[in-house]
Motif scaffolding. Structure first.
Motif, PDB file in Angstrom:
ATOM      1  N   ILE A   7       0.853  -1.178   0.000  1.00 34.61           N
ATOM      2  CA  ILE A   7       0.000   0.000   0.000  1.00 34.61           C
ATOM      3  C   ILE A   7       0.893   1.233   0.000  1.00 34.61           C
ATOM      4  O   ILE A   7       1.736   1.417   0.880  1.00 34.61           O
ATOM      5  N   HIS A  52      -2.085   4.819  -3.160  1.00 34.75           N
ATOM      6  CA  HIS A  52      -3.444   4.412  -2.818  1.00 34.75           C
ATOM      7  C   HIS A  52      -4.129   5.491  -1.971  1.00 34.75           C
ATOM      8  O   HIS A  52      -5.347   5.614  -1.985  1.00 34.75           O
ATOM      9  N   VAL A  81      -8.133   8.269  -6.306  1.00 39.78           N
ATOM     10  CA  VAL A  81      -7.241   8.001  -5.185  1.00 39.78           C
ATOM     11  C   VAL A  81      -7.873   8.574  -3.912  1.00 39.78           C
ATOM     12  O   VAL A  81      -8.573   9.584  -3.946  1.00 39.78           O
ATOM     13  N   LEU A 124      -8.787   3.130   3.563  1.00 42.25           N
ATOM     14  CA  LEU A 124      -8.309   2.177   2.564  1.00 42.25           C
ATOM     15  C   LEU A 124      -9.270   1.003   2.408  1.00 42.25           C
ATOM     16  O   LEU A 124      -9.534   0.565   1.288  1.00 42.25           O
ATOM     17  N   SER A 127     -12.190   2.104   0.334  1.00 39.38           N
ATOM     18  CA  SER A 127     -11.918   2.275  -1.097  1.00 39.38           C
ATOM     19  C   SER A 127     -11.714   0.939  -1.808  1.00 39.38           C
ATOM     20  O   SER A 127     -12.004   0.813  -2.997  1.00 39.38           O
ATOM     21  N   MET A 128     -11.239  -0.056  -1.085  1.00 41.85           N
ATOM     22  CA  MET A 128     -10.927  -1.341  -1.713  1.00 41.85           C
ATOM     23  C   MET A 128     -12.093  -2.320  -1.691  1.00 41.85           C
ATOM     24  O   MET A 128     -12.091  -3.301  -2.419  1.00 41.85           O
TER      25      MET A 128
END
Length: 230
Positions: A7, A52, A81, A124, A127-128
């Motif tokens: 990451i 990221h 992003v 994170l 977002s993933m």
């Protein structure tokens, strides 16, 4: 802790001691860290390393954090992003400017390293792992067209460009007209149920939305949440 490897995080701040402190704590958690000392360098570094997540200070020379965020959101390589501000400026107008520029979160200093890491991991994860439930690509109301493919709202023939979080809130509220969405449900859908955001974050976004699309379209249900009204 986010389980995905490699990451990449870009930290942007003009104070070397802050860069060193943040870099140390993030690298200790296994993140790959890049740094920049101003907005122009940040854009160049971001295009090069494809992070990221980007952590931006607000007050910087040459190009401040808000201008940097706005510029990044115009670039196809950086439009998705994750961007969060980390700054000592906690005023409402500064937070509004940050969200208007397209930021995903706004974190105020001072903050303990463990809490910062928790906020970063939550951003994170969000977002993933997007929700699988699909909203209509184009939503029509009596006065608005919400186009989720182009991230554009059309009101009486005029295009309104909204920051991403404001757009997502509007798309959620209009996806099921007249339904009351609880505050917790909005937080869960837009930010993720494991992310910690300020209590006023949603109020800031709702206030800005009302200014742009009309006060009458978003009704507050006291003690519950919000709903869209035709």
């Amino acid at each position: 802790m986010v389980t995905e490897k490699n990451i990449r995080i870009l930290i942007v701040d003009d104070e070397e001691d802050i860069l060193e402190f943040l870099s140390y704590n993030l690298r200790k958690e296994g993140f790959e860290v890049f740094t920049a000392v101003n907005g122009k360098e940040a854009i160049e570094k971001a295009l090069e390393c494809k992070p990221h997540l980007i952590i931006l200070d607000v007050m910087m020379p040459e190009m401040d954090g808000v201008e940097t965020c706005q510029e990044m959101r115009t670039l196809p390589e950086l439009e998705n992003v994750v961007i969060t501000f980390l700054t000592a400026r906690g005023e409402d107008y500064s937070q509004i400017a940050g969200f208007d520029a397209g930021a995903d979160d706004y974190i105020t200093k001072p903050i303990k390293p463990k809490l910062l890491i928790s906020r970063i991991n939550a951003l994170l994860r969000r977002s993933m792992h997007r929700p699988t439930e699909q909203q209509p690509k184009v939503i029509h109301t009596k006065k608005l067209v919400i186009d989720s493919e182009r991230y554009v709202v059309i009101k009486e023939g005029e295009e309104i460009i909204l920051p991403r979080k404001e757009f997502e809130i509007l798309a959620l509220l209009t996806s099921k007209k007249d339904r009351v969405f609880k505050r917790e449900e909005i937080f869960d859908h837009i930010w993720g149920d494991d992310i910690v955001v300020g209590e006023r974050t949603i109020d800031v976004h709702i206030r800005k939305l009302r200014e742009k699309i009309g006060e009458e379209h978003i009704k507050t249900i006291k003690g519950v949440g919000y709903k869209f009204v035709e």
